[in-house]
Design an enzyme around this catalytic site. Structure first.
Site, short mmCIF file in Angstrom:
data_model
loop_
_atom_site.label_atom_id
_atom_site.label_comp_id
_atom_site.label_asym_id
_atom_site.label_seq_id
_atom_site.Cartn_x
_atom_site.Cartn_y
_atom_site.Cartn_z
N LYS A 163 1.28 0.69 16.75
CA LYS A 163 2.53 0.75 16.00
C LYS A 163 2.66 2.03 15.19
O LYS A 163 3.72 2.63 15.13
CB LYS A 163 2.59 -0.46 15.06
CG LYS A 163 3.89 -0.60 14.27
CD LYS A 163 3.85 -1.85 13.38
CE LYS A 163 5.09 -1.96 12.50
NZ LYS A 163 4.94 -3.01 11.48
N GLN A 164 1.56 2.41 14.53
CA GLN A 164 1.70 3.49 13.57
C GLN A 164 0.35 4.15 13.32
O GLN A 164 -0.68 3.65 13.79
CB GLN A 164 2.24 2.94 12.24
CG GLN A 164 1.26 2.01 11.52
CD GLN A 164 1.93 1.21 10.43
OE1 GLN A 164 2.33 0.08 10.67
NE2 GLN A 164 2.07 1.81 9.26
N GLU A 207 -0.24 -2.93 13.03
CA GLU A 207 -0.08 -4.39 12.97
C GLU A 207 0.13 -5.02 14.34
O GLU A 207 0.32 -6.23 14.44
CB GLU A 207 1.09 -4.75 12.04
CG GLU A 207 0.78 -4.44 10.58
CD GLU A 207 1.98 -4.61 9.66
OE1 GLU A 207 3.11 -4.43 10.13
OE2 GLU A 207 1.77 -4.92 8.48
N TRP A 256 0.84 -1.21 0.00
CA TRP A 256 0.00 0.00 0.00
C TRP A 256 0.88 1.25 0.00
O TRP A 256 0.43 2.35 -0.32
CB TRP A 256 -0.96 -0.02 1.19
CG TRP A 256 -0.32 0.11 2.56
CD1 TRP A 256 0.84 -0.46 2.96
CD2 TRP A 256 -0.79 0.88 3.66
NE1 TRP A 256 1.13 -0.12 4.25
CE2 TRP A 256 0.14 0.70 4.71
CE3 TRP A 256 -1.91 1.70 3.87
CZ2 TRP A 256 -0.02 1.32 5.95
CZ3 TRP A 256 -2.06 2.31 5.12
CH2 TRP A 256 -1.12 2.12 6.14
N ASP A 257 2.18 1.03 0.33
CA ASP A 257 3.15 2.13 0.30
C ASP A 257 3.06 2.91 -1.01
O ASP A 257 3.21 4.13 -1.04
CB ASP A 257 4.58 1.58 0.43
CG ASP A 257 4.77 0.70 1.65
OD1 ASP A 257 3.83 -0.03 2.01
OD2 ASP A 257 5.87 0.72 2.22
#
Lengths: 756, 756
Positions: free
Chosen positions: A591-592, A478, A338-339
């Site tokens: 995580k993000q 994640e 998806w980056d």
């Protein structure tokens, strides 16, 4: 110029990534020509994957065309074989070349200066070359040269457990009267790749090669040459290389093609080709450069990210994408994530719209494979793989081997469905920015409809609650996997459905024929659209009762509330003590960017207060365990008026690889982070956006360190230069195309034509 | 024990020669198991030659079976990758093994002790093994192992100009359920060679291998293994290897044969095979050991030479000989020279008569080729090549390339005919020492007759002088080439003719049937023998008018008289000043024993006065530019009562390779010198000889440094131990066979049986 002025063999792998040169067709890591003990000397060709006995199709390391060894009386003039009297290497980003200047003293006291220039031509992507300027400083004598094409290369050469060879030798012979030729094929698909090289040695304009002998040494093609070197006189040794694969020409014609290309290359010569290459680089920079006044180091770091990002995208091949580590290293096998859509695509859509189209066309080419994935997994429509290589099947392995040899089941591919939303969002975003209706009509719409179908099949109706839920997914965070009703995923699923409902209506009106063709092709009926309408209105979007605080997923608020309370000297979150006793998955630590990613993507769906509330809530819970996180927080922080960390987030992201902040730059350049750096500057600090109507907005918030910011973007009918000065004053020049209105801090401003 | 207690990578190549292990079938240089930057890791199989694009058929470097790499978390536990906390390697000559003990600390501070034993089995020559005892000293963790058979090897790998690959890959696959198998073939003859390896890891008697994966990496067969290593606990890693070639079995059966042999090897196990190997070594030493009391260092050096010499000769294969550098290095391509007959054969004839017979049978197998050489060069009979490989044709190149790339015409093969005399002399000498009539009747006589015919055709009648001359030859002294009537060559030609005249008569009487068969086979007539008789009496033997001073060649006395007048601190001749202005070939300065070599070989033809005169004349003119020279001067010096230099000559010869006196030990062990060392001790200091009647003479002249000397020899019907004490008293024991009379200082002494 990114400079290395000190040789430390333990930094070789990092510099190989930093100094990797690519031209969209292939990439060659910045290894030393003579070879060193610690080295992962890779040449990857975009789109050439192989699986063999590994877990996934990964970029196959191709024969190393680069090796060029010089000897005096059998002593290698090499960085690891001599005393280093002086040493500098530098990546010249402007000219797109790697330069070197070293003075080496061998065991017998002979001192040699070697200067070099290396480039991978952007003017002719099959051409690459390195020139060494060799000067014996205190001796005269015969210098012997080995020109090697090394087919013994493997992937993961420094990891005994993971070593794998993806190619086998098919030809090893002289190229013509002189030169070497090596041909290999990938093991699974038997895709052939040929490499031809020629070495010339010239002194004062004259060819000085005395001997020239070709050897077939198994998987190494080795050409021996020698010449008489005179003290104080500089010889120019040039290695010309040409690479083609069966993707471009039939395998029977590979060698002949390479011979012809080499003839052309030699005729053009090193200087002229380098000239052409520099012009091509100049043209790229003209589009993509970002100039910051008053912050030179950061500016260089930003350019470093832009350089590698723009270098890697293919100019012409819509069957390849961009791997998570670009073409710069082995990690993630060169797979697209998806980056691409969410981190890199905005950069390309605004600066290189044609390349952006190729990236999205890649998804169209793999639409059938995505349909197959959905079917295989019991869903409908098209499901894009979490990791995508050349055939569009899932390349994220179900099992991974840890460095200690233990296997663990990896659920990423099973649950991380949001990639399919990212692909859909990327297409819509690309179309919004570029107004590329042609793409929308012939490729984009079909993808969007099929991803909508996928989400339809993922939504399950919960009768007692009269709502649709999406169970068992992993969101961008994640550290909690899998979860039910990830708010990010659910919002994007709803967005996808809403988007195609509107799109169908719009197409039917504006492009009835194309719409009819599409509807026919994919058997789209009014009934189906009606069912989308019905579902989208009832998709469950978890949030805290009575507030606008989104719940990252159902049950998240019930998890142990652990907050980040301490930051290190770089303002980086320090792992909370509580994680020593509680599993992260049982806490609210994430995580993000997940909810905040949602705020970033679908900003128009949230009012300012909601955005602020959620930003500040999740910011305290985000560890930035992924390089994809800080840039999103920086952009959103600026949007909600929390500029406190944005500048430092940007610095961190911009220097991530340059100073190897995560210790894994050896494995390649963080591509999404590079895209995030660009977004932070342009979307964050310059405050650029395109609304659904296609109008450009600029709400600048330059940090106080900056005295000015200049960059260029394409909008559908114009090419604009945007300059923001230290006073946040915006000046927009139309470099090409129509005059347009821009909304600067909400007020319409006319972009004026540049004076001739 | 030859000990290396300090690691210096620049000494690697020297130690690879010193620590080379051989078993007559093959030899493997003493490289480190994990590989090092500077290394010529060769395995040569006796008799496996290949030419390809080089100038001559040379021993082809075979796949390196030895490589075994250990990693902890991807870090190689290697001598060049770690800090060396302690280091010792030693060649245990008694047990015929190479042992190592190192402590290494990697970059992360992990310390590992690795001890190893390596042997090339003499009990089963196709088996070889290395065992590593691995102890993690301050950590526990997974140790990863790479077991490699490396087929990428080439010859002259460290000399860019001369690199050549003699093999190509034919198979690369797993051996059985575990293990690796690599098969290659030589390029010219397509002779196949297979190598199988198996690695076992054992801790406290239990197999601890967790993973075992085979990879075919082009020309490298790579097996990956791992195990859990515990701090302070020692794991035993054993690499078993088996090698066969198409010389022993059909190529179709190679792998199956190797699998079977490996099964047997694994069943026997490392310890038991090592036990058998040591017993075989013990048996060799029982024959060949030389014990010196009171001079331990020199004794060890002498044993070092004996060790490598006796290790290299084949036990069973009479189609192979011994190369000038043994199987220990690349120089001279593994070719047999006159070195075999005149320097090494005496050692074998007295200590391993069966091996001596094989060496001479090799010449018989190549007799037809020698006939072909003579015919090709316009001569008769049989002409042995100056350099002999597997097919008996001349392997000394007509042209050589200098390191600087220039070619020069090399006349050695054209003029150095005395090798044919050396072969003849060797056979006669072998028969004299061993009384091997069977060999003489069925092989030796035929060679001797054919070499006599060669000399007949080389002799040309000079009518005005009524004598036969031999023109255009090079004698042992290669600094004057070519010359007419080299006295050494002419004497040996005459000797050959005289020998066969007598032999024919003897055979006709004693073995009439065999003689008739032979005469018939080679069309030998009484007339031809009569012609030999006629010529031998008139062969010109140049000497100074009116004296017994032999003239090295016709015209030698007319050359500029330059004498050696200065000696360095090692008593080694210093190059006379005159050679700076005059070409050596225009002076009387010579490279090596030439006339003195003649005195040594045909001692019975010269009275004591003549011997003394010539020795002292030429001794002043000999630079000992060849390692073949000092031992001969030492023996002859002792014979004529000039003991002054003998002891120092012996020391020099014995330590030649151990301390790398000529700087070229890296290229192998000086085989002729090793034989010369033995001759100096036995023929020189012990004064042993066998006269034509077969009687043994001993005239001891031990140096005053020695308190005693013991060695063993075979005479035709007995195996004797000879002990000489510091008072020059001789004691002879019959270890086996008949009691014999020995002439000690001319007086008959009865050798007594050993007490049970």
């Amino acid at each position: 110029m990114v400079v290395q002025d000190n040789y430390n063999p333990y930094e070789n792998l990092k510099y190989e990534s930093l100094f990797c040169l690519t031209n969209g067709y292939l990439g060659t890591r910045g290894s030393h020509e003579e070879g060193t003990a610690r080295s992962i000397p890779c040449t990857y060709i975009n789109g050439v994957f192989d699986k063999s006995e590994t877990f996934m199709r990964e970029l196959a390391n191709m024969p190393n065309w680069l090796t060029l060894k010089l000897y005096v009386e059998k002593e290698l003039i090499g960085i690891e074989n001599c005393d280093i009297l002086s040493f500098t290497r530098a990546l010249n980003m402007k000219r797109g070349c790697l330069v070197k200047s070293v003075c080496l003293r061998d065991r017998k006291g002979r001192e040699t200066r070697v200067e070099s220039v290396r480039f991978i031509s952007r003017a002719h992507v099959h051409r690459m070359a390195v020139r060494l300027y060799v000067t014996p400083l205190n001796y005269s004598g015969i210098i012997e040269i080995e020109n090697i094409i090394d087919g013994t290369v493997i992937n993961f050469c420094d990891a005994p457990r993971f070593k794998v060879k993806h190619t086998y030798l098919t030809k090893n012979e002289a190229l013509d009267e002189s030169g070497a030729y090596l041909e290999v094929a990938t093991r699974d698909n038997h895709l052939h790749e040929g490499c031809g090289t020629v070495v010339q040695a010239v002194q004062e304009g004259k060819d000085v090669v005395k001997t020239n002998v070709f050897h077939d040494f198994g998987e190494q093609a080795v050409e021996f040459l020698d010449f008489d070197a005179c003290q104080g006189e500089t010889a120019e040794l040039t290695k010309y290389a040409v690479i083609y694969t069966e993707r471009e020409v039939k395998k029977e014609a590979l060698k002949e093609t390479i011979q012809q290309e080499m003839k052309g290359f030699l005729q053009t010569g090193f200087e002229a080709e380098f000239e052409l290459h520099q012009k091509a680089c100049e043209a790229l920079w003209k589009e993509a450069d970002i100039q910051i006044e008053g912050d030179e180091e950061l500016n260089k770091a930003i350019r470093f990210n832009v350089f590698h990002l723009m270098s890697t995208a293919s100019e012409s091949d819509s069957h390849v994408n961009i791997g998570a580590k670009l073409l710069h290293g082995e990690e993630y096998g060169g797979h697209a994530f998806w980056d691409t859509e969410l981190f890199m695509l905005p950069f390309f859509a605004y600066t290189f719209p044609k390349k952006a189209r190729r990236l999205e066309t890649y998804r169209y080419h793999l639409l059938d494979a995505a349909r197959g994935n959905a079917q295989k997994n019991g869903f409908q429509g098209a499901q894009y793989p979490w990791e995508s290589a050349d055939d569009g099947t899932e390349q994220c392995p179900d099992w991974t081997i840890e460095p200690d040899g233990t296997c663990y089941r990896c659920y990423v591919a099973v649950y991380e469905h949001h990639v399919t939303a990212a692909v859909a969002f990327g297409i819509a975003n690309y179309v919004r920015i570029t107004k590329d209706t042609d793409f929308l009509l012939h490729m984009g719409a079909e993808i969007l409809m099929e991803t909508a179908r996928f989400w339809m099949s993922r939504c399950q109706y919960i009768e007692e609650k009269n709502r649709y839920e999406i169970h068992k997914v992993t969101g961008p965070d994640e550290w909690h996997e899998p979860v039910d009703n990830n708010v990010y995923t659910n919002y994007l699923a709803r967005w996808n459905l809403r988007y195609v409902i509107a799109l169908a209506e719009q197409l039917e009106q504006e492009h009835p024929e194309e719409y009819r063709n599409l509807a026919e092709k994919i058997h789209l009926t009014k009934e189906e659209i009606a069912s989308w309408q019905q579902v989208q209105g009832k998709i469950y979007l978890p949030k805290k009762e009575g507030t606008q605080l989104l719940e990252q997923f159902e049950g998240y608020f019930d998890l142990k509330e652990v907050l980040i309370e301490k930051y290190d000297k770089n303002d980086w979150p320090i792992r909370p003590e509580a994680l020593k006793t509680t599993k992260t998955s049982q806490t609210q630590i994430i995580k993000q960017a997940d909810v905040v990613m949602l705020l970033h993507l679908l900003g128009e769906e949230f009012d300012e207060e909601t955005t602020k509330l959620n930003y500040s809530y999740y910011e305290k819970r985000t560890m930035h365990g992924s390089s994809l996180s800080p840039s999103i927080y920086a952009i959103m922080g600026l949007k909600v008026g929390d500029a406190s960390k944005a500048y430092r987030y940007l610095r961190r992201a911009a220097f991530l690889d340059l100073v190897d902040l995560q210790g894994n730059t050896r494995e390649g350049i963080h591509a999404a982070n590079a895209g995030g750096v660009w977004q932070t500057v342009v979307f964050g600090f310059a405050g650029l956006s395109t609304d659904d109507a296609g109008r450009l907005h600029i709400n600048p918030k330059l940090p106080e360190e900056w005295k000015g910011l200049t960059f260029r973007i394409h909008c559908p009918e114009s090419w604009l230069q945007i300059h923001i000065d230290g006073e946040q004053h915006v000046d927009i020049t139309v470099l090409d195309g129509k005059e347009v209105d821009i909304l600067v801090n909400g007020k319409a401003v006319k972009a004026h034509k540049a004076d001739a």
